[in-house]
Design an enzyme around this catalytic site. Structure first.
Site, mmCIF file in Angstrom:
data_model
loop_
_atom_site.group_PDB
_atom_site.id
_atom_site.type_symbol
_atom_site.label_atom_id
_atom_site.label_comp_id
_atom_site.label_asym_id
_atom_site.label_seq_id
_atom_site.Cartn_x
_atom_site.Cartn_y
_atom_site.Cartn_z
ATOM 1 C CE1 TYR B 176 0.640 -0.246 4.634
ATOM 2 C CE2 TYR B 176 0.303 2.079 4.127
ATOM 3 C CZ TYR B 176 0.747 1.095 4.990
ATOM 4 O OH TYR B 176 1.284 1.438 6.198
ATOM 5 C CB CYS B 177 1.611 3.882 -1.771
ATOM 6 S SG CYS B 177 0.373 3.806 -3.083
ATOM 7 N NE ARG B 178 3.445 9.921 -1.101
ATOM 8 C CZ ARG B 178 4.354 10.401 -1.934
ATOM 9 N NH1 ARG B 178 4.020 10.673 -3.182
ATOM 10 N NH2 ARG B 178 5.579 10.609 -1.536
ATOM 11 C CB ALA B 206 -1.265 6.776 4.168
#
Lengths: 221, 221
Positions: B176-178, B206
């Site tokens: 996962y990322c932003r 996030a």
DNA sequence: TGGTCATTCTGATGTTCGTTGGAATGACAT
DNA sequence: ATGTCATTCCAACGAACATCAGAATGACCA
């Protein structure tokens, strides 16, 4: 993928929606449309705009994907593309009011002094359930027909002074209108209080309740 | 109260926030700030802007009430005014993606073909609970420190190729990322899949999880 | 088929916005 | 104090936008 040009293009797409929200006249039209479909002419007069200016703004909103058109006879009716647009508008106002002192001042200047405590939706539903209040929808007729709180009495503000006899003096009256930034309920409560009624104002209104599915329809949309 | 001038003034206040959302560069900066505080210089290089242009945009955002400043040494750090701003940004993207076909195309062009099915947050939490996946946070270090999914392994994408040994071949990896419009997890999954790992991507990131309170902090904010 | 009417399109005008390099500010360090 | 460095302010340019009156469109209706 991942390159600057593509990223700029994507964010430019998001910005197109932002730009549409960047004019006070367009926002005013959006707020009206949140109450139901309107013709170009109706929007122009409600928002105090020339017809061609109004049409241009509507094109902007349409290209941004915020509104849709429907033809009926020789008139074209604009309406919000979906409820999530109303939610976005609600969100925008919340952020503005919360983080901009100027906005709070402007709100007070427009709506008048906040003398009466506003009734939260939670408390309103409880008191309707308990049966100790009369709820009055003071919006114009077409908007009431487009969806209203179940059990609400409908008296548009303009007719309120002439229809006071329909309201009980011994029970508390709670007036509501389009939403948190609409003058109608404020005006209604001022009038009722002056005439000796026990009246207060719902903090929320049709816009907020539509988003939470609290509104009932009248058959004709 | 109730007069045109006051109404215009109030809606102009709302429009000030809308205007701030009406530039692709400002939105890009907002998206970065949703991951944590940044200096003017950092924002300028990340958004591919000149320093003075970047500063001007930040003034606009600040006047709109969307960001705040904090001085640390000789640097000034900007950050989002509150989580409701991130929510507004999320809302804006949702509306754009839902009602604008162009936006969907631009998204595909930026993020690349959507070959791997994205894992919803609900499914992700379930599988973390079942213990059959390894969750990797592929964002830069400061962002990970600013808040991350409890139990996530942290490997920034740039370091991923050199740190493959830290990942198990026999278990599924979820990166996962932003957030929904960030390339990092897409890139990570492509790399991992190419190297023979079983990898997929979390649909959210996030930004979305911060809004629902799912992120843990590392001590230092 | 031709008239009617709501809406959109077309220019033209004044205003606001984005971008830029360079100067000014103001906190920090020596 | 003086120099350094990040940031903001300034002036100026071109681009984009809001507004308006009037012409053009195009669906309806007799």
């Amino acid at each position: 993928m991942g390159d600057r040009a593509a990223k700029d293009a994507l964010y430019a797409e998001f910005a197109a929606v932002g730009k549409a929200l960047g004019s006070h006249k367009r926002l005013e039209m959006l707020d009206l449309l949140a109450q139901g479909p309107r013709s170009v002419e109706a929007l122009a007069s409600a928002a105090d705009l020339g017809i061609s200016t109004c049409s241009a703004h509507l094109q902007t909103l349409r290209e941004a994907g915020l509104v849709e058109t429907r033809r009926d006879g020789r008139r074209i009716y604009y309406s919000l593309a979906a409820d999530d647009v109303a939610k976005l508008w609600d969100n925008l106002r919340r952020v503005a009011l919360r983080h901009r002192p100027h906005t709070q001042l402007a709100r007070a200047a427009y709506l008048g002094p906040d003398d009466t405590e506003a009734v939260t939706t939670e408390a309103l539903l409880q008191r309707i359930h308990d049966g100790d209040v009369v709820v009055v929808d003071v919006r114009p007729t077409p908007e009431f027909a487009g969806g209203h709180l179940p059990g609400a009495v409908h008296i548009p503000v303009e007719e309120l002074a002439g229809r006071l006899a329909e309201l009980p003096v011994d029970r508390e009256i709670i007036a509501y209108c389009r939403g948190q930034y609409c003058v109608l309920a404020h005006d209604a409560v001022r009038l009722l209080t002056m005439r000796g009624y026990r009246a207060s104002r719902a903090r929320d209104g049709a816009l907020e309740w539509r988003l939470s599915g609290l509104l009932a329809h009248d058959g004709a949309a």
